[in-house]
Design an enzyme around this catalytic site. Structure first.
Site, PDB file in Angstrom:
ATOM      1  CG  HIS A   4      -2.126  -0.864   1.046  1.00 37.96           C
ATOM      2  ND1 HIS A   4      -3.358  -0.557   1.579  1.00 37.96           N
ATOM      3  CD2 HIS A   4      -2.305  -2.045   0.398  1.00 37.96           C
ATOM      4  CE1 HIS A   4      -4.244  -1.497   1.271  1.00 37.96           C
ATOM      5  NE2 HIS A   4      -3.614  -2.412   0.560  1.00 37.96           N
ATOM      6  CD  GLU A  36      -1.930   4.844   2.695  1.00 38.20           C
ATOM      7  OE1 GLU A  36      -3.101   5.255   2.768  1.00 38.20           O
ATOM      8  OE2 GLU A  36      -1.619   3.838   2.030  1.00 38.20           O
ATOM      9  CB  CYS A  76      -7.188   0.763   3.696  1.00 36.79           C
ATOM     10  SG  CYS A  76      -5.678   0.033   4.379  1.00 36.79           S
TER      11      CYS A  76
END
Length: 321
Positions: free
Chosen positions: A12, A14, A69
């Site tokens: 992901h 981040e 998320c």
């Protein structure tokens, strides 16, 4: 997974940005230890007692194109989402406010962690059980307590925190503030140098709804000083072009840590250059581990779930000399 730390488990954006930052921090520690004075002056670190800290004018800001998320996304009033709880009724969303959540491997969305998270085993994952990874909301909240530098770099540097966090498709930041800060209220006193960091939260001014498309199966990383981008196949955790390990994998970062350790610690009087496994090096960061245990315990005591741990075998590796 890899028992030699050769794959990136979570691609992901981040997490990729934070791992790229680790490479940046290693580079500047290496600059500080250079024999050339001009290189030392370009380092963002200065000596502070027995460790290093950032120069006063060095700040880190994170920009995310959409809310991370996990809890921050499912409770965003301005986003459509694929997360599980939204499709199961708003009462479940309210029930799991601030609750820890895990990503769905090879899928979209997140699921809430129960009070007692299942123990992940190496053989279980190899036989088809899904690998449990904490949501990006939870990881950012953790960085706000333990710092971005992680356990390994904590041997050398004081905690490194975000100054601000900007989310592109989020106009109202109240729910994001709750997910990042409410968990800190009952944390209790932390070890020296650690704190309850509360970065400045902001967003872009657009009020348009943003429909999230399915995430691509690759991740791109670059750090200042790199000659070119690196593209990782998110399904394998390795480079997309040749299948080699990524420069962001545990093995690559541990190699850089070991070089610094030999310069800063192993060469000190009375020290022995004893090879450490990756997991041993992380556990040896005593103050960091104390803060981490306190953070995990606070989550459990507040009924927010148990932080999921990956199979320990993936961290039980040595570097080839």
């Amino acid at each position: 997974m890899s028992d030699q730390g050769l794959v990136v488990n979570d691609c992901h954006a981040e997490v990729t940005a934070r791992r790229a930052l680790l490479r940046f921090l290693y580079s500047h520690l290496e600059l500080h230890l250079s024999k050339r004075q001009d290189e030392q002056q370009h380092s963002i670190f200065i000596q502070h007692r027995s460790s290093f800290k950032l120069r006063e004018n060095i700040l880190f800001h994170m920009f995310i194109s959409t809310s991370p998320c996990g809890d921050a996304r499912i409770n965003s009033p301005y986003e459509l989402t694929n997360d599980f709880s939204v499709h199961s009724g708003r009462h479940l969303v309210k029930k799991f406010h601030s609750h820890l959540r895990t990503k769905i491997e090879s899928g979209e969305g997140t699921l809430p962690v129960r009070c007692r998270a299942p123990v992940q085993t190496w053989d279980g994952v190899l036989q088809g059980e899904r690998l449990i990874t904490m949501s990006c909301t939870d990881k950012i909240a953790r960085w706000n307590v333990l710092g971005l530098q992680g356990a390994l770099l904590s041997h050398f540097v004081e905690p490194v925190y975000l100054t601000s966090l900007t989310v592109g498709s989020l106009r109202h930041t109240g729910h994001l503030s709750r997910t990042l800060n409410q968990r800190l209220e009952r944390l209790g006193p932390l070890p020296p140098c650690y704190r309850r960091n509360q970065p400045l939260l902001s967003s872009l001014s657009s009020s348009e709804w943003w429909q999230q498309a399915k995430a691509p199966c690759y991740s791109v990383n670059w750090t200042a000083g790199d000659d070119q981008l690196e593209v990782i196949n998110a399904s394998t955790g390795k480079r997309r072009d040749c299948g080699a390990p990524s420069r962001l994998c545990k093995h690559a970062l541990f190699t850089r840590w070991t070089r610094l350790y030999r310069k800063l610690v192993a060469c000190a009087p009375g020290s022995r250059d004893v090879p450490l496994m990756y997991c041993e090096a992380k556990q040896a960061a005593g103050t960091y581990q104390t803060a981490k245990e306190q953070w995990v315990r606070a989550l459990q005591e507040n009924g927010l779930g148990t932080w999921a741990r990956k199979p320990p075998e993936q961290e039980q590796f040595l570097l080839a000399v």
